[in-house]
Enzyme design. Sequence first.
Site, PDB file in Angstrom:
ATOM      1  N   LYS A  15      78.469 -35.873  36.946  1.00  9.10           N
ATOM      2  CA  LYS A  15      78.299 -36.810  35.767  1.00  9.10           C
ATOM      3  C   LYS A  15      78.555 -38.484  36.427  1.00  9.10           C
ATOM      4  O   LYS A  15      77.892 -39.404  35.940  1.00  9.10           O
ATOM      5  CB  LYS A  15      79.349 -36.797  34.695  1.00  9.10           C
ATOM      6  N   ARG A  90      86.180 -34.701  25.661  1.00  9.58           N
ATOM      7  CA  ARG A  90      86.451 -33.639  26.294  1.00  9.58           C
ATOM      8  C   ARG A  90      86.999 -32.501  25.648  1.00  9.58           C
ATOM      9  O   ARG A  90      87.464 -31.338  26.116  1.00  9.58           O
ATOM     10  CB  ARG A  90      87.521 -33.838  27.620  1.00  9.58           C
ATOM     11  N   ARG A 129      84.633 -34.550  47.869  1.00  7.92           N
ATOM     12  CA  ARG A 129      84.086 -35.794  47.202  1.00  7.92           C
ATOM     13  C   ARG A 129      85.076 -36.791  47.618  1.00  7.92           C
ATOM     14  O   ARG A 129      86.241 -36.852  47.856  1.00  7.92           O
ATOM     15  CB  ARG A 129      84.463 -35.649  45.625  1.00  7.92           C
ATOM     16  N   ARG A 162      90.729 -38.273  46.059  1.00 11.11           N
ATOM     17  CA  ARG A 162      91.542 -38.262  44.904  1.00 11.11           C
ATOM     18  C   ARG A 162      92.581 -37.150  45.220  1.00 11.11           C
ATOM     19  O   ARG A 162      92.435 -36.094  45.477  1.00 11.11           O
ATOM     20  CB  ARG A 162      90.719 -38.165  43.574  1.00 11.11           C
ATOM     21  N   ARG A 173      91.552 -27.421  37.117  1.00  6.89           N
ATOM     22  CA  ARG A 173      90.711 -28.202  36.116  1.00  6.89           C
ATOM     23  C   ARG A 173      89.457 -27.522  35.743  1.00  6.89           C
ATOM     24  O   ARG A 173      89.006 -27.900  34.545  1.00  6.89           O
ATOM     25  CB  ARG A 173      90.106 -29.520  36.991  1.00  6.89           C
TER      26      ARG A 173
HETATM   27  P1  ADP Z   1      85.895 -35.143  37.183  1.00  7.28           P
HETATM   28  O1  ADP Z   1      85.082 -36.268  37.343  1.00  7.28           O
HETATM   29  O2  ADP Z   1      86.357 -34.294  38.114  1.00  7.28           O
HETATM   30  O3  ADP Z   1      85.777 -34.409  35.718  1.00  7.28           O
HETATM   31  P2  ADP Z   1      87.538 -37.417  35.673  1.00  7.28           P
HETATM   32  O4  ADP Z   1      87.794 -38.467  36.438  1.00  7.28           O
HETATM   33  O5  ADP Z   1      86.850 -37.219  34.526  1.00  7.28           O
HETATM   34  O6  ADP Z   1      87.118 -36.016  36.892  1.00  7.28           O
HETATM   35  O7  ADP Z   1      89.135 -36.929  35.314  1.00  7.28           O
HETATM   36  C1  ADP Z   1      90.238 -36.672  35.958  1.00  7.28           C
HETATM   37  C2  ADP Z   1      91.417 -36.338  35.152  1.00  7.28           C
HETATM   38  O8  ADP Z   1      91.546 -37.372  34.253  1.00  7.28           O
HETATM   39  C3  ADP Z   1      91.332 -35.121  34.336  1.00  7.28           C
HETATM   40  O9  ADP Z   1      91.694 -33.932  34.845  1.00  7.28           O
HETATM   41  C4  ADP Z   1      92.394 -35.441  33.272  1.00  7.28           C
HETATM   42  O10 ADP Z   1      93.496 -35.114  33.647  1.00  7.28           O
HETATM   43  C5  ADP Z   1      92.191 -37.037  32.927  1.00  7.28           C
HETATM   44  N1  ADP Z   1      90.984 -37.210  31.895  1.00  7.28           N
HETATM   45  C6  ADP Z   1      89.782 -37.969  32.156  1.00  7.28           C
HETATM   46  N2  ADP Z   1      88.930 -37.954  30.861  1.00  7.28           N
HETATM   47  C7  ADP Z   1      89.803 -37.314  30.097  1.00  7.28           C
HETATM   48  C8  ADP Z   1      89.709 -37.003  28.720  1.00  7.28           C
HETATM   49  N3  ADP Z   1      88.629 -37.412  28.074  1.00  7.28           N
HETATM   50  N4  ADP Z   1      90.879 -36.399  27.862  1.00  7.28           N
HETATM   51  C9  ADP Z   1      91.911 -36.035  28.410  1.00  7.28           C
HETATM   52  N5  ADP Z   1      92.046 -36.252  29.891  1.00  7.28           N
HETATM   53  C10 ADP Z   1      91.152 -36.834  30.640  1.00  7.28           C
HETATM   54  P1  ADP Z   2      81.557 -35.493  38.040  1.00  8.90           P
HETATM   55  O1  ADP Z   2      81.788 -37.063  37.903  1.00  8.90           O
HETATM   56  O2  ADP Z   2      80.959 -34.774  36.962  1.00  8.90           O
HETATM   57  O3  ADP Z   2      83.022 -34.975  38.348  1.00  8.90           O
HETATM   58  P2  ADP Z   2      80.627 -36.347  40.539  1.00  8.90           P
HETATM   59  O4  ADP Z   2      79.263 -37.395  40.296  1.00  8.90           O
HETATM   60  O5  ADP Z   2      81.811 -37.152  40.859  1.00  8.90           O
HETATM   61  O6  ADP Z   2      80.938 -35.407  39.401  1.00  8.90           O
HETATM   62  O7  ADP Z   2      80.019 -35.596  41.794  1.00  8.90           O
HETATM   63  C1  ADP Z   2      80.876 -34.563  42.467  1.00  8.90           C
HETATM   64  C2  ADP Z   2      80.611 -34.397  43.910  1.00  8.90           C
HETATM   65  O8  ADP Z   2      79.613 -33.898  44.327  1.00  8.90           O
HETATM   66  C3  ADP Z   2      80.587 -35.933  44.547  1.00  8.90           C
HETATM   67  O9  ADP Z   2      81.106 -35.669  45.874  1.00  8.90           O
HETATM   68  C4  ADP Z   2      79.106 -36.215  44.617  1.00  8.90           C
HETATM   69  O10 ADP Z   2      78.827 -36.925  45.818  1.00  8.90           O
HETATM   70  C5  ADP Z   2      78.625 -34.736  44.797  1.00  8.90           C
HETATM   71  N1  ADP Z   2      77.391 -34.456  43.942  1.00  8.90           N
HETATM   72  C6  ADP Z   2      76.735 -35.040  42.907  1.00  8.90           C
HETATM   73  N2  ADP Z   2      75.750 -34.681  42.560  1.00  8.90           N
HETATM   74  C7  ADP Z   2      75.184 -33.843  43.609  1.00  8.90           C
HETATM   75  C8  ADP Z   2      74.147 -32.945  43.692  1.00  8.90           C
HETATM   76  N3  ADP Z   2      72.989 -32.947  43.010  1.00  8.90           N
HETATM   77  N4  ADP Z   2      73.985 -32.402  44.777  1.00  8.90           N
HETATM   78  C9  ADP Z   2      75.049 -32.211  45.825  1.00  8.90           C
HETATM   79  N5  ADP Z   2      76.151 -32.940  45.631  1.00  8.90           N
HETATM   80  C10 ADP Z   2      76.353 -33.734  44.403  1.00  8.90           C
END
Ligand code: ADP
Ligand code: ADP
Length: 218
Positions: A15, A90, A129, A162, A173
């Site tokens: 995302k 979420r 990541r 992270r 998660r």
């Molecule tokens: P990822 O990209 O790996 O899904 P995020 O950066 O979106 O991780 O989220 C990291 C953490 O921040 C989540 O595990 C949660 O603890 C918190 N968080 C992010 N967005 C939300 C949300 N919309 N509602 C509740 N907690 C959130």
């Molecule tokens: P989210 O925001 O949904 O948690 P991220 O965009 O942070 O996901 O992506 C998670 C990890 O996967 C990052 O290390 C990113 O560089 C990698 N990644 C994202 N898209 C792809 C893809 N299409 N193929 C391989 N790796 C990817």
Amino acid sequence: MATYIVLLGSPGAGKGTQADILIEQTGLAHISSGDLFREHIRSKTELGQLADSYMSKGELVPDDVTIAMVKERISMPDCERGAILDGFPRTPVQADAAKIMLNELGSDITVVPYITVPDEILIARLSGRWTCRASGHVYHNLYSPPLKEGICDIDGSELYQRDDDTVETAKKRLCVYAEKTLPLINYYRKQNRLVEIQGNQPIDKVTEDLLVALDIKE
Ligand code: ADP
Ligand code: ADP
């Protein structure tokens, strides 16, 4: 009318990666609830302290504070033409709140791309990541490495791993996602807003599919 896009998908689905590309192509604002919480943690605010106590365990931050934070962000002038919502909503309560806050702005959610990726791939993505300190740009040590190790290509800031990107917290998660966020798939499908996108493809191919879903030509 402004365009508001909700990117749905598991942690690691891509995302943030796609949002960073799409904001360049569309001029929309990027609202990442995770990035907003991490900014609060860095600035040592009260909200940051509270959020950290949930984030470090892989749990969701409570709905009320999350909704208030996003509502404040979405009311800022750079969101007037629309925004890409990444990581919010979420939960069903957050989804209802998103609708209300957009309706108050005279708008609504336009489309909800749902990026799907198999779980075993997600763990490998999250544990490799690297995130940039300044703006949350993301890289992967194998799949999407920066040009210079440890440095963000875009703004030159330091890359870090992270605390919640360990295998153990990533698994937690994914469970929380299955329990709390999966119901949103049906919620948006019933509203005919959901478009499924295969996330297990090269990054540029996923972008191509997203642009088609958003009806935007490259
Ligand atoms: P990822 O990209 O790996 O899904 P995020 O950066 O979106 O991780 O989220 C990291 C953490 O921040 C989540 O595990 C949660 O603890 C918190 N968080 C992010 N967005 C939300 C949300 N919309 N509602 C509740 N907690 C959130
Ligand atoms: P989210 O925001 O949904 O948690 P991220 O965009 O942070 O996901 O992506 C998670 C990890 O996967 C990052 O290390 C990113 O560089 C990698 N990644 C994202 N898209 C792809 C893809 N299409 N193929 C391989 N790796 C990817």
